[in-house]
Enzyme design. Structure first.
Site, PDB file in Angstrom:
ATOM      1  N   HIS A  63       0.842  -1.189   0.000  1.00  0.00           N
ATOM      2  CA  HIS A  63       0.000   0.000   0.000  1.00  0.00           C
ATOM      3  C   HIS A  63       0.880   1.243   0.000  1.00  0.00           C
ATOM      4  CE1 HIS A  63       0.835  -0.666   4.256  1.00  0.00           C
ATOM      5  NE2 HIS A  63       0.400   0.550   4.539  1.00  0.00           N
ATOM      6  N   ASP A  67       5.598   4.733   5.094  1.00  0.00           N
ATOM      7  CA  ASP A  67       6.535   3.788   5.715  1.00  0.00           C
ATOM      8  C   ASP A  67       6.700   2.511   4.901  1.00  0.00           C
ATOM      9  OD1 ASP A  67       3.835   3.282   6.510  1.00  0.00           O
ATOM     10  OD2 ASP A  67       4.506   2.026   8.171  1.00  0.00           O
ATOM     11  N   HIS A  68       6.003   2.427   3.760  1.00  0.00           N
ATOM     12  CA  HIS A  68       6.131   1.267   2.889  1.00  0.00           C
ATOM     13  C   HIS A  68       6.683   1.618   1.500  1.00  0.00           C
ATOM     14  CE1 HIS A  68       3.828  -1.610   5.500  1.00  0.00           C
ATOM     15  NE2 HIS A  68       3.478  -0.450   6.023  1.00  0.00           N
ATOM     16  N   HIS A 140      -7.607  -1.721   5.405  1.00  0.00           N
ATOM     17  CA  HIS A 140      -6.655  -0.785   6.010  1.00  0.00           C
ATOM     18  C   HIS A 140      -6.985   0.689   5.756  1.00  0.00           C
ATOM     19  CE1 HIS A 140      -3.017   0.425   7.942  1.00  0.00           C
ATOM     20  NE2 HIS A 140      -2.466   0.922   6.839  1.00  0.00           N
TER      21      HIS A 140
END
Length: 307
Positions: A63, A67-68, A140
């Site tokens: 996603h 932080d990804h 999410h």
């Protein structure tokens, strides 16, 4: 087939855990590495390992939270300077193409290799003769995917002694039989591969989930997996907090693993509110439900063996 954790923390980098990135090392299978997410400083983490960026073949983004993905443009850029000249394919939700195109364009980054960006939906997103990758949406708040990586069954072990007893010497014929081909010898005899191969070797299954609340698609993706990697941002008893922030607890991750019939569970995406002393407690909480659970740490490696 090994899982190597480059980052295992939630939200932002911390002293003990960098943000999310997971490497699936397929060096024996295809001489390649597949990366799942690339949080900030992923390439810095790689510097402390034996991983070669030029070996990275595919990158799967779960996603678009920072932080990804914040480490992705830098990693792709540096790969050009580290001998990478083979194609890289990035898979991810709608928006990943714009993020990368703008980042690389504004910074005037020139890649010395082909970059393909695939914005995915649910279903089979990749398949070749070795592997199948299935994606499903999770829960999410923004679009978040989980990935199920299925290794296709491999031919059984070649019964070399039996072949030599039949008068076949090691060489090209051995390779053809190993590949499942029927061979006609010079004397006219026909060698059927099924007579000279052991039982087929069942392929391994790895499920890597993005950030999510407890949901049915997580169970479907994890069905009979040899290894399930599931976020556990919060401890047991924090279900309301986890739900409010669209995350999972240790108990919820374990419930997914036991419901899906997984062989092994590894918890990741650990909040920085938990210090090193608390990590074993988090693992123990999940083990109350699913015994074969461990907790990820940066630079931890797990080998996925055949059943």
């Amino acid at each position: 087939m090994d899982i190597f954790f480059l980052g295992t923390g939630a939200g932002m980098p911390a002293k003990l855990r960098n943000v999310t990135s997971i490497a699936l090392k397929l060096l024996e299978e295809r001489g390649a590495i597949w990366l799942f997410d690339a949080g900030e400083a992923t390439q810095h983490q790689i510097l402390h390992t034996s991983i070669k960026p030029r070996r990275i073949e595919k990158i799967f983004i779960t996603h678009l939270h920072g932080d990804h993905i914040y480490g992705l443009p830098g990693l792709l850029s540096s790969r050009s300077f580290q001998g990478g000249d083979t194609e890289v394919t990035v898979y991810g939700p709608k928006g990943i193409k714009e993020f990368l195109q703008v980042s690389l364009s504004i910074s005037q980054t020139y890649l010395k290799y082909p970059l393909t960006i695939v914005e995915i939906g649910e279903g089979v997103i990749f398949e070749d003769e070795q592997f199948l990758v299935v994606a499903k949406t999770l829960d999410h708040g923004i679009t978040s995917f989980g990935y199920r990586v299925v290794e296709k069954d491999r031919p059984g072990t070649l019964l070399a002694d039996k072949l030599m007893e039949a008068g076949v010497q090691p060489g090209p014929i051995f390779r053809k039989i190993k590949n499942g081909e029927t061979v006609t010898l010079e004397d006219g005899r026909v060698i059927e591969p099924g007579e000279f191969l052991g039982p087929a070797q069942k392929g391994r299954i790895v499920t890597i989930l993005g950030d999510t609340r407890f949901c049915e698609n997580a169970v479907l993706l994890a069905k009979d997996a040899d290894l399930l990697i599931h976020e556990a941002t919060f401890s047991k008893g924090e279900e309301k907090l986890a739900s409010d922030y669209f995350h999972s607890t240790t108990h919820q991750a374990a419930e997914i693993a036991i419901t899906a019939g997984c062989k092994q569970l590894c918890l990741t995406h650990i909040s920085s509110r938990y210090d090193r002393a608390a990590w074993l407690e988090l693992a123990a909480e999940a083990q109350e439900i699913f015994e074969n659970t461990e907790i990820a740490e940066d630079f931890k490696e797990i080998t996925i063996t055949y059943r």
